[in-house]
Design a protein around this motif. Structure first.
Motif: not given
Length: 291
Positions: A21-42
């Protein structure tokens, strides 16, 4: 999936905060969108980078190894962007200056070089003495970016000449010459029978000959003004030279005398390409007087 910088930034943000959540806030993203990015990367890497529970996020060994590389990649990218921007602003690059020897006597070249090195310390200056008749072609071919020459001189339409220093011509005579003892300005007609040592730029000599209504007898054309004065000191002949030489060059057996009549202008100028595109060269030109 095509790996993009946003995936690296997202992973680094989570790895540094260990909180989606904190990381998403610093990036200007929603937490679900950031989670999806990390999963795609993995998925793309074929390995788990983060272990997630309801209460914590921790890096896996693969995640720790990938973090160091991701941070290095992002840092290099930022450096590349910074270099590109600075180069585009003229803060980086190379400027090649060509000059004829007499250009250094007025001090304007030294002043420009010192000022530019202070304001643009990361731009490389290459400074080369060149024969004056070669410089226009070297400018057109890109071998030289700015040339410091004696004016007037014929330049192609693609080049522009700008006056930097205004001076006038005088006469340099061997100390034993019959005119050397005269205190009054020397009339042009009295030089009709003289032997002349000619510099690269002959405008002054040609004007003296025109005023005196004679064809000058040139016995030697050694090139630079220092070489011209050396030959005068040896008694080879007389020379029409810029008057500023009187204050910067002192040779045995050389006497300077004023020429009679209206002063014949002697100008030092810069010649450069009219439509210069290189940011570093344009930055140098902007620092010249009258730019």
């Amino acid at each position: 999936m095509a790996l993009e910088l946003r995936h690296l930034r997202g992973f680094v943000a989570v790895a540094q905060t260990l909180h989606f959540a904190r990381a998403a806030e610093t990036l200007g993203l929603s937490a679900p969108a950031l989670t999806e990015q990390i999963q795609a990367l993995e998925r793309d890497l074929g390995t788990l980078l983060l272990r997630r529970t309801k209460r914590s996020v921790v890096l896996t060994p693969a995640g720790e190894a990938f973090l160091a590389e991701a941070q290095a990649t992002l840092a290099q990218f930022e450096r590349s962007v910074a270099v590109g921007r600075r180069a585009g602003q003229g803060a980086l690059g190379r400027v090649v200056l060509g000059y004829v020897g007499s250009a250094v006597y007025a001090g304007v070249l030294q002043a420009l070089v010192e000022r530019f090195r202070t304001s643009h310390p990361d731009v490389t200056l290459q400074i080369q003495e060149q024969p004056m008749d070669r410089l226009p072609a070297m400018l057109e071919d890109g071998q030289v970016d700015v040339a410091f020459v004696r004016l007037p001189m014929a330049v192609p339409a693609a080049l522009r000449a700008q006056v930097l220093v205004r001076d006038h011509f005088c006469l340099a005579l061997p100390a034993g010459h019959s005119l050397a003892a005269a205190q009054a300005p020397v009339p042009a007609r009295s030089l009709a029978q003289a032997s002349f040592v000619a510099p690269e730029q002959t405008f002054g000599l040609q004007e003296v000959a025109r005023r005196g209504r004679f064809e000058p007898r040139v016995v030697l054309a050694p090139g630079s003004l220092v070489a011209v004065l050396a030959q005068v000191s040896l008694g080879v002949g007389v020379a029409v030279v810029p008057s500023l030489l009187q204050g910067v060059i002192e040779l045995p057996q050389v006497v300077f005398r004023a020429l009679a009549g209206a002063r014949i202008p002697s100008e030092l100028g810069a010649v450069y390409r009219r439509h210069e595109r290189d940011p570093a060269v344009r930055a140098f030109l902007q620092q010249m007087p009258g730019a």
